[in-house]
Design a protein around this motif. Structure first.
Motif, PDB file in Angstrom:
ATOM      1  N   SER A  37      91.830  -8.764  79.136  1.00  0.00           N
ATOM      2  CA  SER A  37      90.576  -9.931  79.045  1.00  0.00           C
ATOM      3  C   SER A  37      89.346  -9.175  79.380  1.00  0.00           C
ATOM      4  CB  SER A  37      90.676 -11.035  80.244  1.00  0.00           C
ATOM      5  OG  SER A  37      91.987 -11.837  79.942  1.00  0.00           O
ATOM      6  N   ILE A  38      89.431  -8.385  80.254  1.00  0.00           N
ATOM      7  CA  ILE A  38      88.205  -7.467  80.609  1.00  0.00           C
ATOM      8  C   ILE A  38      87.905  -6.201  79.499  1.00  0.00           C
ATOM      9  CG2 ILE A  38      87.266  -5.725  82.238  1.00  0.00           C
ATOM     10  CD1 ILE A  38      88.884  -7.291  84.415  1.00  0.00           C
ATOM     11  N   ALA A  39      88.849  -5.733  78.892  1.00  0.00           N
ATOM     12  CA  ALA A  39      88.638  -4.710  78.095  1.00  0.00           C
ATOM     13  C   ALA A  39      88.360  -5.134  76.966  1.00  0.00           C
ATOM     14  CB  ALA A  39      90.120  -3.876  77.816  1.00  0.00           C
ATOM     15  N   SER A  40      88.693  -6.397  76.476  1.00  0.00           N
ATOM     16  CA  SER A  40      88.300  -7.074  74.896  1.00  0.00           C
ATOM     17  C   SER A  40      86.701  -7.049  75.149  1.00  0.00           C
ATOM     18  CB  SER A  40      88.848  -8.326  74.809  1.00  0.00           C
ATOM     19  OG  SER A  40      88.562  -9.263  75.908  1.00  0.00           O
ATOM     20  N   GLN A  41      86.279  -7.269  76.340  1.00  0.00           N
ATOM     21  CA  GLN A  41      84.674  -7.557  76.423  1.00  0.00           C
ATOM     22  C   GLN A  41      83.897  -6.363  75.747  1.00  0.00           C
ATOM     23  OE1 GLN A  41      83.874  -8.681  80.398  1.00  0.00           O
ATOM     24  NE2 GLN A  41      85.060 -10.492  80.242  1.00  0.00           N
ATOM     25  N   SER A  42      84.620  -5.130  76.117  1.00  0.00           N
ATOM     26  CA  SER A  42      83.754  -3.844  75.557  1.00  0.00           C
ATOM     27  C   SER A  42      84.462  -3.362  74.449  1.00  0.00           C
ATOM     28  CB  SER A  42      83.994  -2.812  76.635  1.00  0.00           C
ATOM     29  OG  SER A  42      83.344  -3.343  77.919  1.00  0.00           O
ATOM     30  N   GLY A  43      85.569  -3.946  73.799  1.00  0.00           N
ATOM     31  CA  GLY A  43      85.963  -3.616  72.470  1.00  0.00           C
ATOM     32  C   GLY A  43      87.276  -2.366  72.960  1.00  0.00           C
ATOM     33  N   VAL A  44      87.556  -2.432  73.803  1.00  0.00           N
ATOM     34  CA  VAL A  44      88.710  -1.270  74.272  1.00  0.00           C
ATOM     35  C   VAL A  44      90.157  -1.579  74.105  1.00  0.00           C
ATOM     36  CG1 VAL A  44      89.496  -0.005  76.278  1.00  0.00           C
ATOM     37  CG2 VAL A  44      87.112  -0.308  76.337  1.00  0.00           C
ATOM     38  N   PRO A  45      91.009  -0.852  73.353  1.00  0.00           N
ATOM     39  CA  PRO A  45      92.349  -1.556  73.100  1.00  0.00           C
ATOM     40  C   PRO A  45      92.927  -1.358  74.444  1.00  0.00           C
ATOM     41  CG  PRO A  45      91.673   0.713  72.084  1.00  0.00           C
ATOM     42  CD  PRO A  45      90.528   0.284  72.763  1.00  0.00           C
ATOM     43  N   VAL A  46      94.204  -2.060  74.450  1.00  0.00           N
ATOM     44  CA  VAL A  46      95.041  -2.079  75.876  1.00  0.00           C
ATOM     45  C   VAL A  46      96.606  -1.670  75.182  1.00  0.00           C
ATOM     46  CG1 VAL A  46      95.995  -3.348  77.479  1.00  0.00           C
ATOM     47  CG2 VAL A  46      93.758  -3.667  77.054  1.00  0.00           C
TER      48      VAL A  46
END
Length: 149
Positions: A12-21
């Motif tokens: 949820s947090i990573a998606s705000q910056s476009g960071v893959p998980v």
């Protein structure tokens, strides 16, 4: 199994910056793959899932690594034996179809639409007690055989 809540919150947090998980560990069946992807993973690692396949490396086990800078003996990984699963050519096509079926059952046509299911509240996280998990499984039979593929 992997930590579903941790994957969801980090994604949820990573998606705000476009960071893959990439959640590392705990994937042991196709259902875990579907859950991890829907909860926000971009991809999954499947070390234990693939361990024991014909194509997986065997025998070589590096249990400890000597860190010359800190003079510590660091444990790396887990040493153990796993049952022979045969070739990945046997069970990967089954796994791929099972993941596709899981997405279809949820109404997701792509990874992006799967991620959107939780964001739009179409799907919700649910905690089940151990008793509920047992009740939801196979019961009332004299015997049964669970096959991985």
């Amino acid at each position: 199994m992997f930590q579903a809540t941790a994957v969801y919150k980090v994604a949820s947090i990573a998606s705000q910056s476009g960071v893959p998980v990439i959640a590392d560990g705990g994937i042991s069946n196709s259902g875990h793959i579907v859950k991890a992807l829907v909860l926000g993973d971009s991809i999954v690692t499947m070390g234990s899932f693939l361990a024991g396949s014909t194509e997986a490396p065997g025998f070589l086990c590096i249990r400890y690594v000597w860190d010359l800078l800190m003079f510590l003996l660091l444990e790396q990984g887990v040493v153990g034996a796993v049952a022979d699963k045969g070739s990945v050519l046997k069970f990967i096509p089954y796994t791929m179809q099972a993941v596709k079926q899981g997405f279809q059952d949820l109404g997701a046509s792509s990874l992006q639409s799967a991620h959107g299911l939780l964001k739009s509240s179409v799907l919700k996280l649910e905690v089940r007690t151990g008793a509920a998990q047992v009740e939801g499984g196979v019961h009332g039979l004299v015997s049964y055989e669970k096959k991985s593929f």
